[in-house]
Design a protein around this motif. Structure first.
Motif, PDB file in Angstrom:
ATOM      1  N   PHE A  98       0.817  -1.218   0.000  1.00  0.00           N
ATOM      2  CA  PHE A  98       0.000   0.000   0.000  1.00  0.00           C
ATOM      3  C   PHE A  98       0.848   1.264   0.000  1.00  0.00           C
ATOM      4  O   PHE A  98       0.436   2.281  -0.573  1.00  0.00           O
ATOM      5  N   VAL A  99       2.014   1.240   0.608  1.00  0.00           N
ATOM      6  CA  VAL A  99       2.911   2.399   0.534  1.00  0.00           C
ATOM      7  C   VAL A  99       3.341   2.608  -0.919  1.00  0.00           C
ATOM      8  O   VAL A  99       3.312   3.730  -1.442  1.00  0.00           O
ATOM      9  N   MET A 100       3.704   1.516  -1.577  1.00  0.00           N
ATOM     10  CA  MET A 100       4.147   1.614  -2.958  1.00  0.00           C
ATOM     11  C   MET A 100       3.060   2.198  -3.860  1.00  0.00           C
ATOM     12  O   MET A 100       3.297   3.163  -4.588  1.00  0.00           O
ATOM     13  N   ILE A 101       1.863   1.635  -3.793  1.00  0.00           N
ATOM     14  CA  ILE A 101       0.835   2.141  -4.711  1.00  0.00           C
ATOM     15  C   ILE A 101       0.251   3.471  -4.242  1.00  0.00           C
ATOM     16  O   ILE A 101      -0.276   4.226  -5.052  1.00  0.00           O
ATOM     17  N   GLY A 102       0.372   3.763  -2.952  1.00  0.00           N
ATOM     18  CA  GLY A 102      -0.096   5.064  -2.485  1.00  0.00           C
ATOM     19  C   GLY A 102       0.718   6.199  -3.087  1.00  0.00           C
ATOM     20  O   GLY A 102       0.188   7.239  -3.456  1.00  0.00           O
ATOM     21  N   ILE A 103       2.004   5.991  -3.206  1.00  0.00           N
ATOM     22  CA  ILE A 103       2.879   7.017  -3.758  1.00  0.00           C
ATOM     23  C   ILE A 103       2.873   6.990  -5.285  1.00  0.00           C
ATOM     24  O   ILE A 103       2.891   8.028  -5.936  1.00  0.00           O
ATOM     25  N   CYS A 104       2.815   5.822  -5.859  1.00  0.00           N
ATOM     26  CA  CYS A 104       3.082   5.692  -7.292  1.00  0.00           C
ATOM     27  C   CYS A 104       2.009   4.893  -8.023  1.00  0.00           C
ATOM     28  O   CYS A 104       2.316   4.079  -8.886  1.00  0.00           O
ATOM     29  N   HIS A 105       0.751   5.098  -7.719  1.00  0.00           N
ATOM     30  CA  HIS A 105      -0.309   4.366  -8.396  1.00  0.00           C
ATOM     31  C   HIS A 105      -0.501   4.881  -9.818  1.00  0.00           C
ATOM     32  O   HIS A 105      -0.244   6.038 -10.105  1.00  0.00           O
ATOM     33  N   SER A 106      -0.935   3.995 -10.661  1.00  0.00           N
ATOM     34  CA  SER A 106      -1.335   4.347 -12.029  1.00  0.00           C
ATOM     35  C   SER A 106      -0.275   5.170 -12.744  1.00  0.00           C
ATOM     36  O   SER A 106      -0.562   6.210 -13.320  1.00  0.00           O
ATOM     37  N   ILE A 107       0.944   4.689 -12.726  1.00  0.00           N
ATOM     38  CA  ILE A 107       2.080   5.464 -13.217  1.00  0.00           C
ATOM     39  C   ILE A 107       1.920   5.904 -14.674  1.00  0.00           C
ATOM     40  O   ILE A 107       2.184   7.043 -15.011  1.00  0.00           O
ATOM     41  N   PHE A 108       1.446   5.028 -15.540  1.00  0.00           N
ATOM     42  CA  PHE A 108       1.336   5.398 -16.949  1.00  0.00           C
ATOM     43  C   PHE A 108       0.171   6.345 -17.201  1.00  0.00           C
ATOM     44  O   PHE A 108       0.314   7.348 -17.902  1.00  0.00           O
ATOM     45  N   GLU A 109      -0.974   6.021 -16.650  1.00  0.00           N
ATOM     46  CA  GLU A 109      -2.166   6.820 -16.892  1.00  0.00           C
ATOM     47  C   GLU A 109      -1.998   8.239 -16.360  1.00  0.00           C
ATOM     48  O   GLU A 109      -2.255   9.211 -17.070  1.00  0.00           O
ATOM     49  N   GLU A 110      -1.572   8.382 -15.129  1.00  0.00           N
ATOM     50  CA  GLU A 110      -1.457   9.715 -14.559  1.00  0.00           C
ATOM     51  C   GLU A 110      -0.320  10.505 -15.174  1.00  0.00           C
ATOM     52  O   GLU A 110      -0.426  11.715 -15.362  1.00  0.00           O
ATOM     53  N   THR A 111       0.773   9.846 -15.513  1.00  0.00           N
ATOM     54  CA  THR A 111       1.864  10.544 -16.189  1.00  0.00           C
ATOM     55  C   THR A 111       1.392  11.048 -17.549  1.00  0.00           C
ATOM     56  O   THR A 111       1.702  12.173 -17.938  1.00  0.00           O
ATOM     57  N   ALA A 112       0.626  10.221 -18.265  1.00  0.00           N
ATOM     58  CA  ALA A 112       0.078  10.654 -19.556  1.00  0.00           C
ATOM     59  C   ALA A 112      -0.838  11.858 -19.374  1.00  0.00           C
ATOM     60  O   ALA A 112      -0.846  12.771 -20.210  1.00  0.00           O
ATOM     61  N   LEU A 113      -1.592  11.875 -18.294  1.00  0.00           N
ATOM     62  CA  LEU A 113      -2.458  13.033 -18.026  1.00  0.00           C
ATOM     63  C   LEU A 113      -1.637  14.297 -17.804  1.00  0.00           C
ATOM     64  O   LEU A 113      -1.967  15.361 -18.326  1.00  0.00           O
ATOM     65  N   PHE A 114      -0.561  14.179 -17.034  1.00  0.00           N
ATOM     66  CA  PHE A 114       0.281  15.345 -16.789  1.00  0.00           C
ATOM     67  C   PHE A 114       0.948  15.813 -18.081  1.00  0.00           C
ATOM     68  O   PHE A 114       1.068  17.011 -18.330  1.00  0.00           O
ATOM     69  N   VAL A 115       1.396  14.874 -18.904  1.00  0.00           N
ATOM     70  CA  VAL A 115       2.002  15.233 -20.180  1.00  0.00           C
ATOM     71  C   VAL A 115       0.961  15.897 -21.083  1.00  0.00           C
ATOM     72  O   VAL A 115       1.274  16.820 -21.834  1.00  0.00           O
ATOM     73  N   GLY A 116      -0.290  15.452 -20.976  1.00  0.00           N
ATOM     74  CA  GLY A 116      -1.372  16.052 -21.755  1.00  0.00           C
ATOM     75  C   GLY A 116      -1.584  17.521 -21.445  1.00  0.00           C
ATOM     76  O   GLY A 116      -2.123  18.261 -22.260  1.00  0.00           O
ATOM     77  N   VAL A 117      -1.159  17.950 -20.272  1.00  0.00           N
ATOM     78  CA  VAL A 117      -1.243  19.365 -19.925  1.00  0.00           C
ATOM     79  C   VAL A 117       0.157  19.980 -19.858  1.00  0.00           C
ATOM     80  O   VAL A 117       0.421  20.900 -19.093  1.00  0.00           O
ATOM     81  N   ASP A 118       1.056  19.435 -20.682  1.00  0.00           N
ATOM     82  CA  ASP A 118       2.404  19.964 -20.936  1.00  0.00           C
ATOM     83  C   ASP A 118       3.387  19.859 -19.774  1.00  0.00           C
ATOM     84  O   ASP A 118       4.284  20.679 -19.652  1.00  0.00           O
ATOM     85  N   ALA A 119       3.242  18.854 -18.918  1.00  0.00           N
ATOM     86  CA  ALA A 119       4.248  18.606 -17.883  1.00  0.00           C
ATOM     87  C   ALA A 119       5.384  17.785 -18.497  1.00  0.00           C
ATOM     88  O   ALA A 119       5.223  17.123 -19.516  1.00  0.00           O
ATOM     89  N   ASN A 120       6.535  17.819 -17.881  1.00  0.00           N
ATOM     90  CA  ASN A 120       7.695  17.078 -18.364  1.00  0.00           C
ATOM     91  C   ASN A 120       7.561  15.604 -17.981  1.00  0.00           C
ATOM     92  O   ASN A 120       7.515  15.267 -16.795  1.00  0.00           O
ATOM     93  N   LEU A 121       7.529  14.731 -18.972  1.00  0.00           N
ATOM     94  CA  LEU A 121       7.345  13.289 -18.773  1.00  0.00           C
ATOM     95  C   LEU A 121       8.405  12.703 -17.843  1.00  0.00           C
ATOM     96  O   LEU A 121       8.086  11.985 -16.900  1.00  0.00           O
ATOM     97  N   MET A 122       9.654  12.998 -18.089  1.00  0.00           N
ATOM     98  CA  MET A 122      10.739  12.416 -17.292  1.00  0.00           C
ATOM     99  C   MET A 122      10.705  12.889 -15.844  1.00  0.00           C
ATOM    100  O   MET A 122      10.968  12.114 -14.931  1.00  0.00           O
ATOM    101  N   VAL A 123      10.379  14.129 -15.636  1.00  0.00           N
ATOM    102  CA  VAL A 123      10.329  14.662 -14.269  1.00  0.00           C
ATOM    103  C   VAL A 123       9.176  14.021 -13.498  1.00  0.00           C
ATOM    104  O   VAL A 123       9.359  13.542 -12.377  1.00  0.00           O
ATOM    105  N   VAL A 124       8.000  13.986 -14.097  1.00  0.00           N
ATOM    106  CA  VAL A 124       6.822  13.447 -13.412  1.00  0.00           C
ATOM    107  C   VAL A 124       6.993  11.955 -13.123  1.00  0.00           C
ATOM    108  O   VAL A 124       6.878  11.501 -11.986  1.00  0.00           O
ATOM    109  N   ALA A 125       7.265  11.165 -14.155  1.00  0.00           N
ATOM    110  CA  ALA A 125       7.380   9.711 -13.979  1.00  0.00           C
ATOM    111  C   ALA A 125       8.603   9.351 -13.140  1.00  0.00           C
ATOM    112  O   ALA A 125       8.527   8.509 -12.240  1.00  0.00           O
ATOM    113  N   GLY A 126       9.717   9.983 -13.424  1.00  0.00           N
ATOM    114  CA  GLY A 126      10.947   9.685 -12.690  1.00  0.00           C
ATOM    115  C   GLY A 126      10.833   9.987 -11.207  1.00  0.00           C
ATOM    116  O   GLY A 126      11.204   9.170 -10.362  1.00  0.00           O
ATOM    117  N   ALA A 127      10.311  11.156 -10.899  1.00  0.00           N
ATOM    118  CA  ALA A 127      10.173  11.539  -9.488  1.00  0.00           C
ATOM    119  C   ALA A 127       9.240  10.589  -8.757  1.00  0.00           C
ATOM    120  O   ALA A 127       9.541  10.145  -7.641  1.00  0.00           O
TER     121      ALA A 127
END
Length: 153
Positions: A98-127
């Motif tokens: 639960f700690v793992m998924i609490g911090i990093c759930h849905s890594i692809f979907e949410e990262t794609a959402l952030f990229v969709g609003v012009d966030a940096n893919l490497m920063v969001v997913a990497g962090a």
């Protein structure tokens, strides 16, 4: 009249963002359903049992861990709870998952959402991945140490 123009421009911009997000989310949801249906998540989990050892998890926890990372917090939590019933996971195992998924759930979907609003893919997913893995490892190590101390008493 100027206020109506501002509201109109805001609605158009909001609609554009919603459409962009729908174009990202809908195909991803279809892909996840295919992955569930054809058992691809299980194949990935079986080939990734090294991953569970790093985080002090039993090998059977690979599927719930990846489900939480890939398909989201609600679905991932459901998979973890179902696996916990079937495999009788310890509290430590559940805490780590639960700690793992609490911090990093849905890594692809949410990262794609952030990229969709012009966030940096490497920063969001990497962090998100680095923070999740570091905290999960530290909590796993702490719980393993606690278990070892309790067994030696």
């Amino acid at each position: 009249m100027e206020y109506l123009s501002i509201v109109y421009q805001g609605l158009l911009a909001s609609l554009a963002i919603v459409l962009k997000l729908a174009l990202i989310i809908l195909p991803f949801m279809v892909l996840v359903e295919y992955a569930k249906h054809f058992g691809w998540l299980e194949v990935i989990a079986k080939r990734s049992q090294w991953f569970t050892r790093v985080f002090y998890l039993p090998e059977s926890a690979a599927l719930p861990a990846f489900a939480g990372l890939f398909i989201g917090i609600v679905s991932g939590s459901g998979v973890i709870l179902q696996a916990a019933r079937e495999k009788n996971y310890s509290r430590a195992t559940l805490t780590i998952l639960f700690v793992m998924i609490g911090i990093c759930h849905s890594i692809f979907e949410e990262t794609a959402l952030f990229v969709g609003v012009d966030a940096n893919l490497m920063v969001v997913a990497g962090a998100r991945l680095i923070i999740a893995f570091v905290f999960t490892y530290l909590i796993g190590k702490m719980l393993e140490r606690k278990r070892t101390i309790q067994q030696s008493r």
